[in-house]
Design an enzyme around this catalytic site. Sequence first.
Site, PDB file in Angstrom:
ATOM      1  CG  ASP A  21      -1.700   1.241   1.444  1.00  0.00           C
ATOM      2  OD1 ASP A  21      -1.888   1.973   0.456  1.00  0.00           O
ATOM      3  OD2 ASP A  21      -2.142   1.490   2.591  1.00  0.00           O
ATOM      4  CG  ASP A  25      -6.116   2.930   0.624  1.00  0.00           C
ATOM      5  OD1 ASP A  25      -5.157   2.135   0.716  1.00  0.00           O
ATOM      6  OD2 ASP A  25      -6.789   3.049  -0.420  1.00  0.00           O
ATOM      7  CG  ASP A  29      -1.422   1.626  -3.663  1.00  0.00           C
ATOM      8  OD1 ASP A  29      -0.221   1.429  -3.946  1.00  0.00           O
ATOM      9  OD2 ASP A  29      -1.788   2.265  -2.647  1.00  0.00           O
ATOM     10  CG  ASP A  98      -7.163 -12.666 -13.259  1.00  0.00           C
ATOM     11  OD1 ASP A  98      -7.923 -13.446 -13.835  1.00  0.00           O
ATOM     12  OD2 ASP A  98      -6.549 -12.937 -12.205  1.00  0.00           O
ATOM     13  CD  GLU A 254      -9.448 -20.526 -12.009  1.00  0.00           C
ATOM     14  OE1 GLU A 254      -9.422 -20.749 -10.790  1.00  0.00           O
ATOM     15  OE2 GLU A 254     -10.382 -19.924 -12.564  1.00  0.00           O
TER      16      GLU A 254
HETATM   17  O1  ISL Z   1     -11.231 -21.680  -4.718  1.00  0.00           O
HETATM   18  C1  ISL Z   1     -12.113 -22.263  -5.251  1.00  0.00           C
HETATM   19  C2  ISL Z   1     -13.356 -22.618  -4.612  1.00  0.00           C
HETATM   20  O2  ISL Z   1     -13.116 -22.925  -3.314  1.00  0.00           O
HETATM   21  C3  ISL Z   1     -12.068 -22.606  -6.648  1.00  0.00           C
HETATM   22  O3  ISL Z   1     -13.051 -23.516  -6.966  1.00  0.00           O
HETATM   23  C4  ISL Z   1     -12.269 -21.322  -7.446  1.00  0.00           C
HETATM   24  O4  ISL Z   1     -13.485 -20.743  -7.137  1.00  0.00           O
HETATM   25  C5  ISL Z   1     -12.294 -21.637  -8.908  1.00  0.00           C
HETATM   26  O5  ISL Z   1     -11.065 -22.183  -9.209  1.00  0.00           O
HETATM   27  C6  ISL Z   1     -12.525 -20.369  -9.726  1.00  0.00           C
HETATM   28  O6  ISL Z   1     -11.664 -19.353  -9.322  1.00  0.00           O
HETATM   29  C7  ISL Z   1     -11.623 -18.159 -10.026  1.00  0.00           C
HETATM   30  O7  ISL Z   1     -12.891 -17.597 -10.248  1.00  0.00           O
HETATM   31  C8  ISL Z   1     -13.604 -17.122  -9.110  1.00  0.00           C
HETATM   32  C9  ISL Z   1     -12.767 -16.283  -8.164  1.00  0.00           C
HETATM   33  O8  ISL Z   1     -13.423 -16.133  -6.947  1.00  0.00           O
HETATM   34  C10 ISL Z   1     -11.405 -16.894  -7.930  1.00  0.00           C
HETATM   35  O9  ISL Z   1     -10.631 -16.038  -7.140  1.00  0.00           O
HETATM   36  C11 ISL Z   1     -10.799 -17.138  -9.270  1.00  0.00           C
HETATM   37  O10 ISL Z   1      -9.470 -17.588  -9.209  1.00  0.00           O
HETATM   38  C12 ISL Z   1     -14.745 -16.317  -9.650  1.00  0.00           C
HETATM   39  O11 ISL Z   1     -14.255 -15.346 -10.534  1.00  0.00           O
END
Ligand code: ISL
Length: 549
Positions: A21, A25, A29, A98, A254
């Site tokens: 940070d 705050d 950041d 992301d 992912e």
């Molecule tokens: O951590 C999980 C659940 O306990 C995983 O199933 C995770 O939710 C899943 O891999 C998807 O993750 C991604 O999308 C989510 C977000 O909350 C996570 O941070 C992200 O990495 C929704 O966008």
Amino acid sequence: MEKHWWKEEVIYQIYPRSFKDSTGDGIGDIQGIISKLDYIKNLGVDIIWLSPIYQSPNDDNGYDISDYYDIHPEFGTMADFDQLLEGIHARGMRLIMDLVVNHSSDEHAWFEESKKSKDNPYRDYYIWKPGKNGGPPNNWRSFFGGSAWKYDPTTDEYFLHLFTQKQPDLNWENPKVRDAVVDVLRFWLDKGIDGFRMDVIPLISKRLEFADTELTEFNDVVEKVYSNGPKVHQYINEIYERAIKDYDVMTVGEGPGISTEVGLKYVGHDRGELNMIFHLDHMFLGHGPKGKFDPVPYDWTDIKRIFKEWYDAMGDSGWVSIFLDNHDFPRLVSRFGEDTKYRVESAKLLSMLILTLRGTPCIYQGTELGMSNVHFDDIKDYRDVETHNFYKEFTEAGMDPKEFISHVHDHGRDNVRTPIQWDNSENSGFSSGTPWIKVNPNFIDINAEKVLNDADSIYYWYRDLLSFRKENKTLVYGQWEVLDVDNNDLYVYKRWDDNEEFLIVLNHSSSHHSLDKLSLENYSLIKSNYELSASNALNPWEARLYKLY
Ligand code: ISL
């Protein structure tokens, strides 16, 4: 085997809220990240992956985006972002962002329009259905507990949200949604970023029958009902053709629900889809029928079986990333290592594992410091929506809150979201204000200042191995074979190509072991997390790397 920069380089993930940070705050950041770029560069990583920094109401810490073209003011401005990108490139590193386009925030302008009426031009940007028998359209459950459908009285219909109620799923069947995603991609690519990590990308194509599922294990539901829908490859290929392929960038998807059977369809070299995936099979180990807070036992033979299955499935035609933690899972040293007596040794061992398997290594912020899980006792100290939703669901179903918290200590996502421990001053040098989530009290002993002043620290061990991997492409492209397959304490494997051969021996246990069974006469010991020794006796959590003469 095709050669690419994104196979040879190493990713470092930053979770901006918790990194540094600069304003006081209590929230990390962009200027904070800029102030630490030399630190990151000195570690020897190449590619920075930034978790979301876009406009967001932060129901899921930025994974609920309300404007894909703007930076959240708590992180800074677009000018700060441009400065960050420039600073990263000036140091010879790259930046990947992301991309969260399975869903948006319910506060995105598209959704605000969509919910107004059934004939609104944005209605079909999302997935709306009438209810069934006085309840939701089907029995799908959200990743974060409860039904995956939310009722909206304005139009008397339900919308789909596979994550929180504030993360409505986008309707990729609608070509306008796909056009909008392509625009977002091109906007950031034109700014000069080096690629994307694509959030839950296998979920974008829905099974349009929206049939009830009879599956009871949540992981099965993810794989067979939510992921790998009929048009997923068509859609990923479309964004590749219309945006990605015009740039020299990398993509990593992912992969919840991507199994070894379908992995190559996403990352096969000739597919025109993704460069690599974060497969989650090993990360979902231990998750029971109701998920991570309903744990079941597993052991290292499971982990090893999964790595082997993925290596075999990819062959020379596909690629994965290798990682043992990220912003969604516990600290690797607490989960796969031993975070008390052998914290340093086991953290070093796990890094050797990550950096010597075949795949692009990904290191989560703080792992290089040996940061470990946090044990808050009070649910109020947790911030994660997943933890709070399931706390309610499990305790209402009768679980003792103390038991639930003990599962959070092992599996909760806030374990990895506490502030980075820069030094032993107040708030661990993360912020001059009150941090958005409490600092792990172990910051007095575990912090960056300390590891930077200790030549034998985890940080310098990473640095050394990172540069070793860079100099020895055998560790990148070489073949891999496990020698002692069913051993639950030792992981012994070879990496080799026409020029070199390495033997890696990992004692992932707190016991002593002997190497008598291995013939080591032709190997010289290059690295160990203990004193280099010719002895056949392995110390607890000892990691060794040998080279064939
Ligand atoms: O951590 C999980 C659940 O306990 C995983 O199933 C995770 O939710 C899943 O891999 C998807 O993750 C991604 O999308 C989510 C977000 O909350 C996570 O941070 C992200 O990495 C929704 O966008």
